[in-house]
Motif scaffolding. Structure first.
Motif, PDB file in Angstrom:
ATOM      1  N   ALA B 217     -55.224  -1.976  13.630  1.00  0.00           N
ATOM      2  CA  ALA B 217     -55.339  -1.735  15.076  1.00  0.00           C
ATOM      3  C   ALA B 217     -54.386  -2.630  15.861  1.00  0.00           C
ATOM      4  O   ALA B 217     -53.719  -2.186  16.807  1.00  0.00           O
ATOM      5  N   VAL B 218     -54.303  -3.890  15.442  1.00  0.00           N
ATOM      6  CA  VAL B 218     -53.432  -4.822  16.165  1.00  0.00           C
ATOM      7  C   VAL B 218     -51.968  -4.515  15.872  1.00  0.00           C
ATOM      8  O   VAL B 218     -51.105  -4.614  16.747  1.00  0.00           O
ATOM      9  N   ARG B 219     -51.706  -4.111  14.658  1.00  0.00           N
ATOM     10  CA  ARG B 219     -50.342  -3.734  14.275  1.00  0.00           C
ATOM     11  C   ARG B 219     -49.839  -2.589  15.154  1.00  0.00           C
ATOM     12  O   ARG B 219     -48.718  -2.613  15.674  1.00  0.00           O
ATOM     13  N   GLU B 220     -50.706  -1.614  15.358  1.00  0.00           N
ATOM     14  CA  GLU B 220     -50.360  -0.460  16.191  1.00  0.00           C
ATOM     15  C   GLU B 220     -50.116  -0.893  17.648  1.00  0.00           C
ATOM     16  O   GLU B 220     -49.152  -0.464  18.290  1.00  0.00           O
ATOM     17  N   ALA B 221     -50.979  -1.771  18.126  1.00  0.00           N
ATOM     18  CA  ALA B 221     -50.827  -2.272  19.497  1.00  0.00           C
ATOM     19  C   ALA B 221     -49.531  -3.070  19.636  1.00  0.00           C
ATOM     20  O   ALA B 221     -48.828  -2.966  20.655  1.00  0.00           O
ATOM     21  N   ALA B 222     -49.199  -3.845  18.607  1.00  0.00           N
ATOM     22  CA  ALA B 222     -47.975  -4.652  18.651  1.00  0.00           C
ATOM     23  C   ALA B 222     -46.740  -3.767  18.655  1.00  0.00           C
ATOM     24  O   ALA B 222     -45.771  -4.016  19.379  1.00  0.00           O
TER      25      ALA B 222
END
Lengths: 322, 323
Positions: B217-222
């Motif tokens: 999820a954070v990877r996608e947001a980044a």
């Protein structure tokens, strides 16, 4: 919700009165008779009058600087308004504050506002919480603008009100500009009412130039709050038809935008509807218009003849014992 | 999105290390060797998953006080954390002047938070916009709890970031309690991420005890932030299995059964099971990792205990830049 014909005509008269007082304020400002700044309600008549009409006599309202109509509906007189703008001792702030600042009257259930506008929101919530604690069937209604919506106070208030299911109604007057900041630079969404989902409360968008539509949504929200079901966020979309204040020529507002909104003028629109329903004849319209004009003339004379406060009075009225 | 096996191993070690260090800090506090501890136990899955999803060579981190595992995974050492806990001169956050857990590290671009919660949110937006104005390919991630979402700073920060499409990730570590205040008294909604729609940014809720889910999820947001897509609100749901701090007795406001129920869902148990099931971990290598973590923590504890205190004459410096 259908209002009696008598109410419809009174609403019409209050809207006219709001505009007439507002026009007179503008004139007096241009004549150099008003010190400091002067804020206009032009274009906001339907929101202020429609929302105030939906309140009961024991409810409390926290209007802002473009809600002259709400002050009038709650019982503040044109004499008091003009005395306030002219800084006279006969005004509600006894000449110690300008324009609608400090024009509150607790006897009429009106909370006067302070210059940082969103600060009215937690104050109004406080009133609502007091009603809830005392188990009184009363509701508190707060106005705020699209600019205020970006302030932390708006968020903290909406969140706490929703958690506590406070008997409060929050009406955002989205008039497209916060001073010179257009809404697209204020928030990245289309409707501020969409924020309601983030608080778990109902959010409603209403045409702020349609007085009966405003009345209707506010009435529903007020009754919902009174039943103990919690607050509602209402977004009334309209347009600020003059500059931020009388000194501001609003060069940053496209003329076409103003022209488009002028076509949707809330008073002309309501008047046409009343005529169409056969409730307003030329004769009655003229009678109302002359009553309004007489009230504004009387208020102007009263205010201009009223004395200024004495210098020593400047420090009075700061604490509750004076 | 597949996570490389080496990354999974590294993440597991970071989680084990953070938990081992955290447990030691509790012991030191209870022994009276240090004054105060505020723990990140139970939130390691969120923090390590998020840290590995960022570019730790150039991105900015605004942690909050439970981000014990986050700052370790970002590059701070057990020694540095222990120096902060023991209030020693070598503490990289404040030279021993601040409370523990106000993590800061200039070289690693970790910006220390102030004690009033949520103040780091608008600051992170400011740094994100500054990096963008300078043309830097840098993403900023800021952490906070669900209690902080009730503050005006949260609202102003998210709104401003959305309007200006700031390259920032708002990571809410929803552990269900703000000291003694349960989520139901904090907000009238189920998911913090539902607030995102009111700002015009994507909002996602992820199981915070699932390290791989958080990573993704954070990877996608980044990636969104890095490609000019603006901010994201990520809510990682977990549970605070420890009291608010070493000064708090959580038996006063919640049942033991509730805490025990959540301990069973903890991120270490969960991640360990995942690794075993996929034949990525065996008892021998796990034992080796545990021993390595204990050795690191032992070494850091002794190092910090023997490290010098700050000089009294420097107590009121450096307050201003350049002091």
């Amino acid at each position: 919700m259908t209002l009696p014909n008598e109410d419809l005509l009174q609403i019409y008269e209050y809207m006219l009165l709001t505009r007439a007082v507002d026009d007179r304020i503008d004139l007096l400002f241009k004549q150099g008779k008003i010190e400091g700044v002067s804020f206009s309600s032009l274009g906001h008549e339907a929101i202020a009058v429609g929302a105030a009409w939906a309140l009961g006599p024991d409810d409390v309202v926290a209007p802002l600087h473009r809600d002259l109509g709400a002050y009038l509906v709650r019982g503040i007189t044109p004499r008091q308004v003009l005395a306030q703008f002219l800084g006279r001792r006969t005004a509600l702030s006894r000449g110690r504050d300008g324009n609608t600042h400090g024009m509150g009257d607790l006897n009429l259930g009106i909370l006067g506002y302070v210059s940082p506008l969103p600060d009215q929101l937690p104050l109004t919530l406080g009133a609502a919480m007091a009603f809830w604690v005392r188990q009184e069937p009363r509701v508190a209604l707060a106005f705020f603008g699209d600019g205020s919506s970006s302030e932390g106070a708006a968020h903290e208030t909406l969140n706490l009100a929703s958690v506590l299911k406070a008997p409060a109604v929050f009406i955002c007057e989205n008039n497209q500009f916060a001073y010179s900041t257009p809404t697209k630079k204020q928030f990245a969404i289309e409707n501020l009412a969409d924020r309601a989902a983030g608080y778990g409360i109902p959010g409603v968008v209403v045409d702020g130039n349609d007085v009966l539509a405003v009345y209707d949504v506010v009435h529903k929200a007020v009754e919902r709050a009174r039943r103990g079901e919690g607050p509602t966020l209402i977004e009334a979309k309209t347009m600020r038809m003059r500059g931020h204040a009388a000194h501001d020529d609003a060069f940053y507002v496209p003329q076409e935008l103003l022209a488009a909104w002028r076509e949707k003028d809330p008073i002309r629109r309501f008047e046409a509807a009343l005529r169409q329903q056969g409730l307003l004849s030329d004769e009655l319209a003229e009678e109302i218009a002359s009553r309004v004009a007489a009230a504004v003339d009387d208020a102007t004379t009263f205010a201009e003849k009223s004395p200024f406060p004495e210098g020593r009075e400047a420090l009075e009225g700061v604490f509750c014992d004076v | 999105m597949d996570v490389p096996v080496e990354t999974l191993h590294e993440m597991f070690y970071q989680i084990v290390l953070a938990r081992t260090l955290d447990e030691r800090m509790w012991v030191l506090q209870r022994q009276g060797q240090v004054a105060f501890h505020i723990s990140g136990m139970g939130q390691e899955g969120i923090q390590v998953g998020a840290a590995f999803a960022m570019d730790r060579e150039r991105d900015f981190l605004f942690p909050y006080y439970r981000d014990h595992a986050f700052v370790l995974a970002w590059g701070m050492t057990p020694r540095e954390l222990m120096l902060g806990l023991f209030a020693r001169k070598g503490d990289p956050a404040s030279g021993g002047r601040q409370m523990p857990a106000h993590y800061g590290h200039r070289r690693l671009r970790i910006v220390s938070q102030s004690s009033p919660v949520a103040t780091q949110i608008p600051q992170a937006v400011g740094i994100a916009l500054a990096n963008e104005l300078r043309g830097e390919d840098v993403v900023t991630i800021v952490c906070f709890g669900e209690g902080a979402t009730s503050k005006g700073d949260f609202h102003e920060g998210l709104n401003f970031a959305a309007v200006h499409k700031a390259p920032v990730i708002f990571l809410c570590q929803n552990n269900q309690y703000a000291i003694s205040m349960p989520q139901s008294k904090q907000m009238a909604i189920e998911n913090v991420s539902d607030k995102a729609v009111g700002y015009g940014m994507p909002g996602v809720t992820v199981d915070g005890n699932d390290v791989v889910a958080v990573y993704k999820a954070v990877r996608e947001a980044a990636e969104r932030a890095r490609s000019g897509g603006g901010p994201t609100l990520v809510e990682a749901k977990t549970y605070r299995i420890v009291p608010h701090s070493s000064d708090d007795d959580d038996r006063l406001y919640r049942s033991r059964e509730e805490v025990e129920r959540w301990k069973k869902k903890g991120p270490i148990i969960r991640f360990r099971k995942f690794l075993y099931e996929n034949n990525l971990l065996d008892e021998e290598s796990e034992a080796r990792l545990q021993a390595q973590a204990i050795a690191e923590v032992d070494e850091a504890t002794e190092f910090a205990r023997q490290a010098p205190f700050p000089d009294l004459k420097n107590a009121i410096r450096p307050v201003y830049y350049g002091d």
